[in-house]
Enzyme design. Structure first.
Site, short mmCIF file in Angstrom:
data_model
loop_
_atom_site.label_atom_id
_atom_site.label_comp_id
_atom_site.label_asym_id
_atom_site.label_seq_id
_atom_site.Cartn_x
_atom_site.Cartn_y
_atom_site.Cartn_z
N SER A 87 4.52 1.03 2.39
CA SER A 87 4.21 2.57 2.96
C SER A 87 4.77 2.68 2.03
O SER A 87 5.07 4.21 1.84
CB SER A 87 4.61 1.71 3.83
OG SER A 87 2.72 1.67 4.74
N ARG A 104 5.85 6.42 -0.25
CA ARG A 104 6.69 7.77 0.32
C ARG A 104 7.70 7.67 -0.75
O ARG A 104 8.33 9.17 -1.23
CB ARG A 104 7.80 7.38 1.48
CG ARG A 104 6.10 7.64 2.49
CD ARG A 104 6.34 6.80 3.91
NE ARG A 104 5.52 7.26 5.41
CZ ARG A 104 4.32 6.73 4.76
NH1 ARG A 104 3.81 5.72 3.66
NH2 ARG A 104 3.24 6.64 6.04
N GLY A 135 -5.76 4.94 0.69
CA GLY A 135 -6.08 5.52 2.09
C GLY A 135 -4.73 6.38 1.76
O GLY A 135 -4.98 7.81 2.30
N ARG A 178 -14.22 6.35 4.38
CA ARG A 178 -13.13 6.30 5.19
C ARG A 178 -13.19 7.97 6.10
O ARG A 178 -12.69 9.29 5.20
CB ARG A 178 -11.80 6.05 4.56
CG ARG A 178 -12.00 4.67 4.06
CD ARG A 178 -11.00 3.62 3.65
NE ARG A 178 -9.73 3.76 4.64
CZ ARG A 178 -8.09 3.00 4.69
NH1 ARG A 178 -8.37 2.36 3.41
NH2 ARG A 178 -7.44 2.98 5.12
N SER A 229 -1.58 7.07 13.99
CA SER A 229 -1.89 7.43 12.97
C SER A 229 -0.52 7.55 11.74
O SER A 229 -0.19 9.13 11.98
CB SER A 229 -2.95 8.29 12.54
OG SER A 229 -3.24 7.43 11.24
N ASP A 253 -2.47 -3.33 10.79
CA ASP A 253 -2.92 -4.22 9.39
C ASP A 253 -2.73 -5.64 9.41
O ASP A 253 -2.89 -6.30 8.66
CB ASP A 253 -2.15 -4.03 8.04
CG ASP A 253 -2.31 -2.07 7.92
OD1 ASP A 253 -3.83 -1.85 8.82
OD2 ASP A 253 -1.61 -1.50 7.78
N LYS A 265 -10.24 1.21 8.23
CA LYS A 265 -9.85 0.41 6.98
C LYS A 265 -10.84 0.33 5.62
O LYS A 265 -11.90 1.02 6.19
CB LYS A 265 -8.81 -1.05 7.79
CG LYS A 265 -7.99 -0.45 9.05
CD LYS A 265 -6.89 0.54 8.19
CE LYS A 265 -6.16 0.17 9.76
NZ LYS A 265 -4.45 0.99 9.13
N ARG A 285 -13.49 -4.00 9.75
CA ARG A 285 -12.46 -5.36 9.92
C ARG A 285 -12.80 -6.03 10.85
O ARG A 285 -12.43 -7.17 11.03
CB ARG A 285 -11.09 -4.72 9.73
CG ARG A 285 -10.39 -4.42 8.39
CD ARG A 285 -8.93 -4.23 8.44
NE ARG A 285 -8.68 -5.22 7.25
CZ ARG A 285 -7.57 -4.33 6.54
NH1 ARG A 285 -7.00 -3.43 6.92
NH2 ARG A 285 -6.88 -3.91 5.52
N ARG A 307 -7.09 -7.28 2.57
CA ARG A 307 -6.24 -8.14 4.25
C ARG A 307 -6.99 -9.00 4.50
O ARG A 307 -6.37 -10.59 4.70
CB ARG A 307 -5.64 -7.09 5.17
CG ARG A 307 -4.70 -6.32 4.88
CD ARG A 307 -3.91 -5.66 5.54
NE ARG A 307 -3.12 -4.69 5.14
CZ ARG A 307 -1.62 -4.66 3.92
NH1 ARG A 307 -1.29 -5.78 4.32
NH2 ARG A 307 -1.41 -3.91 3.96
#
EC number: 2.5.1.19
Length: 429
Positions: free
Chosen positions: A24, A28, A95, A123, A168, A316, A343, A347, A389
């Site tokens: 993440s 960024r 995503g 998604r 989110s 996650d 996801k 999941r 994952r």
């Protein structure tokens, strides 16, 4: 479609492991560095497929980016310096890239088309395209902006006060990034607090962000000034080895430089509640993104109930928490986790289906799952379905199972943890 064979680990997992950079934060850092003024150096960058997609997209918009392993240099263009891409912007499996980048593209005065792989095509994008349209963005996609590919013609936006139906970080971040060039104060209110890497990093780049409870605000017209970013290890990647250390007999692991952002450490809270034996030693207290070394060893776990405010802090990690629950005494209930359905795979369904193949007693519910503890796992052929994952969770399960486990589509783990199988092999010696 590559497969991996996992053999049972008879002598436990032991040793030290440095967790790769947080996905993440890596995303960024590249994005914010691209729209900042000046040169940003990123250390500890995660060179996984998802983050490389972000680099590729911003290079396509004229940003000079140099990557050498886990070090990246970004020569920023400023908020108004991005160039219209000549080709479709391909986000691959990411995503984060498509949703956050949509916020930036919405306020940039050129045309762009954004798409990804088969998983991205399924998604939901309306959660981002709807608020961006409310701000005045000209954005569209399949089924009225519900699915990719998205077409965006950026332009002048107006600030909004948006009440998000979901907690989110991707939705919140897209709106805040669009708000950087919007007229007025942009505010986002969530039902629960989601991960706050965007707010922390915007502040590091010189943007004033205000937090009031579950609401985050920023004023339009603020510039980003280049800065150097040190990316800590990804707690979501660490989670697989935290659980492995707790449930595989005769194990003791030291995980170094694990990100300890409080909006992400739900996994730590859950393991503590389940009775895991571990210690956390903070190594950079006071930093924008805190980190720690964590030592964990084989533990006797007990079943618990997981739901409510903690879910956004561990969404996650739920696949590997479910695995931990198969080895706990008693029943574990996971609820309020509807987001699992949207996801890389659904999941809820994939965790239940694949762990069932290995002999776990686990049931799907509408918003989570029920896991009955102390299951003796037996090796079988399982599938990641292209979900990194799920692939890593199944690998840890295979270490514990009796007999060999074959994981189909195992290369999916490269999205977030390219060296995962090498690390696992090293610790099993």
């Amino acid at each position: 479609m590559k497969e991996r064979t996992i053999q049972p680990v008879n002598n436990g997992l032991n040793g030290n492991i440095t967790i790769p950079g947080d996905k993440s934060i890596s995303h960024r850092a590249v994005m914010f560095g691209s729209i900042a003024e000046g040169k940003t150096t990123i250390k500890g960058f995660l060179p996984g497929a998802d983050c490389l997609s972000t680099i590729s997209c911003f290079k396509e918009m004229g940003v000079e980016i140099t990557q050498n392993g886990d070090e990246v240099t970004v020569v920023g263009k400023g908020l108004e310096g991005l160039q219209e891409p000549k080709a479709v912007l391909d986000v691959g499996n990411s995503g984060t890239t498509i949703r956050l980048m949509s916020g930036i593209l919405a306020n940039t005065p050129f045309f762009s088309c954004v798409q990804g792989d088969e998983s991205i095509a399924k998604r939901p994008m309306k959660r981002v395209t709807n608020p961006l349209k409310q701000m005045g963005a000209n954005i569209d996609g399949r089924e009225e902006g519900t699915f990719t590919p998205l077409t965006i013609r950026g332009g002048d936006l107006k600030a909004i006060e948006y009440i998000s139906p979901v907690a989110s970080a991707q939705v919140k971040s897209a709106i805040l990034l669009a708000g950087l060039r919007a007229e007025g104060v942009t505010a986002v209110t969530e039902p629960h607090i989601s991960r706050d890497h965007t707010e922390r990093m915007l502040e590091a780049f010189g943007v004033k962000v205000t937090r009031e409870g579950k609401t985050v605000k920023l004023s339009g017209g603020q510039k980003l000034t280049a800065t150097d970013i040190q990316v800590p290890g990804d707690v979501s990647s660490a989670a697989f080895f935290l659980v492995a250390g707790a449930i595989i007999p005769n194990s003791k692991l030291v995980l170094q430089n694990v990100g300890m952002n409080p909006t992400r450490t739900g996994i730590i809270d859950v393991l503590e509640k389940m009775g895991a034996t571990f210690t956390v030693d903070l190594i950079n207290e006071g930093a924008s993104e805190p980190a720690a070394n964590i030592t964990i060893e084989t533990s006797s776990l007990k079943g618990i109930e997981i739901g409510g405010d903690i879910i956004p802090r561990l969404i996650d990690e739920i696949p590997v928490i479910a695995l931990a629950a198969t080895q706990a005494e008693g029943i574990t209930v996971i609820k309020d986790a509807h987001e699992l359905k949207v996801k890389e795979t659904n999941r809820i369904d994939t965790v239940v289906a694949e762990l069932t193949k290995l002999g776990a007693r686990i049931e799907a519910t509408d918003d989570g799952m029920i896991i009955y503890g102390k299951s003796a796992l037996k090796g079988n052929t399982v599938n990641s379905y292209g979900d990194h994952r799920i692939g890593m969770m199944l690998a840890i399960a295979g270490c514990l199972a009796e007999g060999k486990t074959i994981i189909e589509d195992a290369e999916a783990v490269g999205v977030s943890y390219p060296t995962f199988f090498d690390e696992l092999q090293k610790l099993a010696k």
